[in-house]
Design a protein around this motif. Structure first.
Motif, PDB file in Angstrom:
ATOM      1  N   SER A  81      96.036 127.186  62.621  1.00 55.38           N
ATOM      2  CA  SER A  81      97.078 126.943  63.698  1.00 55.38           C
ATOM      3  C   SER A  81      96.407 127.157  65.183  1.00 55.38           C
ATOM      4  O   SER A  81      96.788 126.422  66.070  1.00 55.38           O
ATOM      5  CB  SER A  81      98.106 128.280  63.529  1.00 55.38           C
ATOM      6  N   ASP A 110     102.633 121.730  61.624  1.00 52.79           N
ATOM      7  CA  ASP A 110     101.919 122.938  61.070  1.00 52.79           C
ATOM      8  C   ASP A 110     102.498 123.492  59.913  1.00 52.79           C
ATOM      9  O   ASP A 110     103.816 124.107  60.435  1.00 52.79           O
ATOM     10  CB  ASP A 110     101.649 124.048  62.475  1.00 52.79           C
ATOM     11  N   GLU A 111     102.102 122.988  58.962  1.00 52.17           N
ATOM     12  CA  GLU A 111     102.974 123.882  57.635  1.00 52.17           C
ATOM     13  C   GLU A 111     104.352 123.140  57.695  1.00 52.17           C
ATOM     14  O   GLU A 111     105.263 124.066  57.588  1.00 52.17           O
ATOM     15  CB  GLU A 111     102.829 125.290  57.310  1.00 52.17           C
TER      16      GLU A 111
END
Ligand SMILES: Nc1ncnc2c1ncn2[C@@H]1O[C@H](COP(=O)(O)OP(=O)(O)O)[C@@H](O)[C@H]1O
Ligand SMILES: [Mg+2]
Length: 224
Positions: free
Chosen positions: A48, A169-170
């Motif tokens: 991240s 992000d995920e």
């Protein structure tokens, strides 16, 4: 191949003196137009943090980020905000929708900030929601949508303005298998239209749809 983001020797540290930790320890890579990139690695590896530096959400401690061949460290904070608004899209694992706004209002928000008139923003928002299977959900607020639907609204919000790069992000971390597959299908369809996408994922099954897979360990890219 047309480079779109190039980073050179990025270091990101937090804290100072004996409390200083280097979360990114010198990362260099080039992302090309049309890439669908998977970034993998254990929790805490710095994925991240790397995305924050590449998307100008944060400023690196040292090293350089070039976007469209332009150095970005010369940009003021204000320039960075407007650059992100115009050129970059970002989606998070928790969707980050505005709870008081309807689906279409959430998608309209960045368009209005870019100066679109309301009717045009609404038309683009609805067209984008339609594309992701959300016709009939325009006026639902986030709590009136499933997790998978909320993530598709957040993708619509991120791409309605036609950003050159989409960061994810995920994006499926909070979703069940079927909803995750729907979200990945949307990302794959966007990529097949030429959208450059960078995605953090823990799923080997999803990384196989990507043309490049990076593995990150303890602040370094250890494998592509
Ligand atoms: N603002 C911050 N201050 C201090 N440490 C941080 C900060 N942000 C992230 N970290 C640390 O950096 C490391 C990497 O975090 P992160 O990039 O979120 O990892 P990942 O996304 O790979 O799980 C973690 O050890 C985390 O605690
Ligand atoms: Mg993370």
């Amino acid at each position: 191949m047309e480079p779109i983001i190039k980073i050179q020797n990025i270091v990101k540290s937090f804290g100072r003196d004996e409390l200083k930790i280097d979360v990114l320890k010198g990362i260099s890579l080039t992302i090309n137009k049309g890439d669908f990139v998977a970034l993998m690695g254990k929790s805490g590896a710095g994925k991240s943090t790397l995305f924050y530096q590449m998307s100008l959400l944060d400023r690196q401690t040292s090293g350089e980020v070039f976007i469209f061949d332009q150095p970005t460290d010369v940009l003021t904070e204000e320039d960075r905000v407007s650059f992100r608004l115009q050129h970059l899209g970002y989606i998070f694992q928790d969707y980050a929708l505005v709870p008081e706004l309807s689906a279409e209002e959430n998608v309209m928000l960045p368009l209005m900030m870019l100066g679109y008139e309301e009717p045009e923003a609404q038309m683009i928002a609805r067209r984008t929601l339609d594309k992701f299977g959300l016709e009939g959900k325009y006026t639902n607020r986030p709590n009136q949508l499933s997790g998978g639907q909320q993530q598709r609204v957040s993708i619509a919000r991120a791409v309605a303005k036609g950003p050159e790069v989409l960061f994810a992000d995920e994006p499926t971390a909070n979703l069940d298998g079927a909803s995750s597959d729907e979200v990945i299908d949307v990302l794959r369809a966007l990529n097949s239209e030429g959208q450059t996408i960078l995605m953090v994922t823990h799923e080997q099954d999803y990384a196989k749809y990507c043309n490049r897979v990076f593995w990150m360990e303890d602040g370094l890219i250890t494998k592509e």
